[in-house]
Design an enzyme around this catalytic site. Structure first.
Site: not given
Ligand SMILES: [Zn+2]
Length: 451
Positions: A69, A71, A101, A316, A335-336
């Site tokens: 991700h 961003r 996302n 991830d 989360p993450g």
């Molecule tokens: Zn993910």
């Protein structure tokens, strides 16, 4: 280009231990115009404009991290293409596949093009893109023409234009993707079950980490996996299961593989190296989705990895600010965790401790991600392949220190862990982008990788 003594290539890397399909060989690597020109013994290497001596180091294909991700845009305060790809370069990752996302969500030609334009000027490594599903399924084809390499489907919450509670709509989307032969990466957690359990916990006033684990249960993972597999049977589409975390989820996937269905799966380093006991001791900073599991789940993942049933390892990398991580209860916290700078050192440590073979590492972090995404000239150190490479020092020991991350997310459940094995140089498209932890390339050195 013809072979001959007068030929001069851009770069020759001398005296390396090179990871090839035939095992590790003592050789040099000649690079020209961003591609691997030759892998050969010293007398057979061409003259070069630049040279580098890699004596004592291991040369591997750069990592292809298929779950990142990055961003940027309205989430740039968490990470942007510049900080995220610098983190990747520092971690020996030469290609990241960016998740959709975002704000705005990557789900049509316009939003995809906008991200590609930003990434092109800011990235020091190569970047490819997932798209979420568009509202109008016809657009699947224009999104692929624009260059998305795969679709991402979240079964835990609706992200993008597809109604995930409608099996017919999912099947229609899967059938469209099937025509183009790209995979669909799936976050497998059952939305209905998570919502029902979540409401129950709220009613009980539960805000503890144990409650989060009960909501995001192995059963929620298993159900979503099962549902996706039913749709694979009907559509024939290739599903790639993201971050498999539980023994029951894994078991369901392996049964489908046994049946010859086109499914592949990915596991993260944190699900291999941490358990829910770590979550209890580190607290919310170690919260991710799916969450850390029991020792038995972790053992099932390791066993599958050793038997070659886990297709890929991915970070991830999911950056957030420390304030967001610490805000309020488990239901508000994001989360993450960041993973780009810890994945390779953690895995090399496992190689040094003989828990993982170097060939399993390369297979799961370079060769298979390239194969799953149909990136034919990537993921191996062979002639004609893109010169995306990482040089590692297998003997270098150090302590993970998130305060030194290039990522904006300066926290890690691995803080203070002693690791052995370090990426010391990263080459992207034949150019040195990281040298001994320093980013030495300009933003824009990385390229957009299209389908
Ligand atoms: Zn993910």
């Amino acid at each position: 280009m013809e072979r001959g003594k007068t030929l001069t290539v851009d770069l020759v890397l001398h005296n390396a231990k090179v990871y090839t399909s035939m095992g590790i060989v003592e050789a040099g690597v000649a690079i020209n115009e961003g591609k691997i020109f030759r892998v050969a013994k010293e007398p057979n290497l061409p003259l070069a404009s630049a040279e580098s001596n890699l004596k004592g180091y291991l040369l591997l294909p750069g990592l292809i991290d298929s779950h990142v991700h990055l961003r940027d845009q309205q989430l740039a305060y968490k990470e942007d293409f510049s900080s995220g790809t610098a983190a990747a370069a520092a971690g020996g990752v030469t290609l990241t596949i960016d998740m959709p996302n975002n704000k705005p969500v990557t789900m049509d030609v316009k939003s995809l093009r906008e991200r590609m334009n930003l990434a092109k000027n800011r990235s020091v490594i190569n970047v490819a893109f997932y798209s979420a599903f568009p509202e109008n399924l016809e657009e699947i084809h224009s999104i692929l023409r624009e260059g998305a390499v795969a679709f991402k489907l979240f079964l835990s919450q609706m992200i993008g234009g597809l109604d995930i509670e409608d099996d017919d709509a999912l099947l229609q989307a899967f059938n469209e993707v099937r025509k183009r032969k790209v995979p669909i990466a799936v976050h497998a957690e059952d939305k209905g079950m998570i919502e029902r359990m979540g409401e129950k916990m709220q009613r009980l006033g539960r805000k503890d980490l144990e409650a989060y684990l009960e909501v995001h249960s192995p059963e929620a993972e298993r159900r979503a996996v099962q549902r996706a597999i039913q749709l694979v049977k009907k559509s024939g589409v290739h599903i790639h299961f993201c971050h498999v975390s539980s023994a029951v989820g894994l078991e369901t996937i392996l049964t489908a593989k046994d049946m010859g269905l086109p499914v592949t799966c990915e596991v993260t380093p944190h699900h291999l190296l941490l358990t829910s006991e770590h979550l209890k001791s580190y607290g919310i900073m170690a919260l991710m989705d799916p969450p850390l599991r029991t020792k038995e789940d972790v053992e099932a993942l390791w066993s599958a990895l050793k038997h070659g049933f886990i297709d890929s390892l991915a970070s991830d990398h999911a950056p957030h600010t420390v304030e967001e991580k610490e805000s309020g209860s488990v239901w508000d916290a994001r989360p993450g965790i960041p993973g780009l700078e810890t994945m390779l050192p953690l895995l090399l440590t496992q190689v040094n401790e003989a828990r993982l073979t170097i060939s399993d590492l390369v297979r799961a972090t370079s060769e298979m991600p390239a194969k799953i995404l149909h990136l034919r000239d990537r993921g191996s150190v062979i002639e004609g392949c893109c010169a995306d490479l990482v040089v590692v020092d297998m003997r270098r020991e150090y302590e993970i220190d998130s305060s030194k991350f290039y990522s904006k997310a300066r926290f890690s459940p691995f803080d203070g862990w002693r690791v052995k094995g370090k990426p010391v140089k990263t080459f992207v498209n034949g150019q040195l982008v990281m040298d001994e932890g320093e980013i030495v390339a300009k933003p824009g050195t990385g390229q957009i990788v299209r389908w």
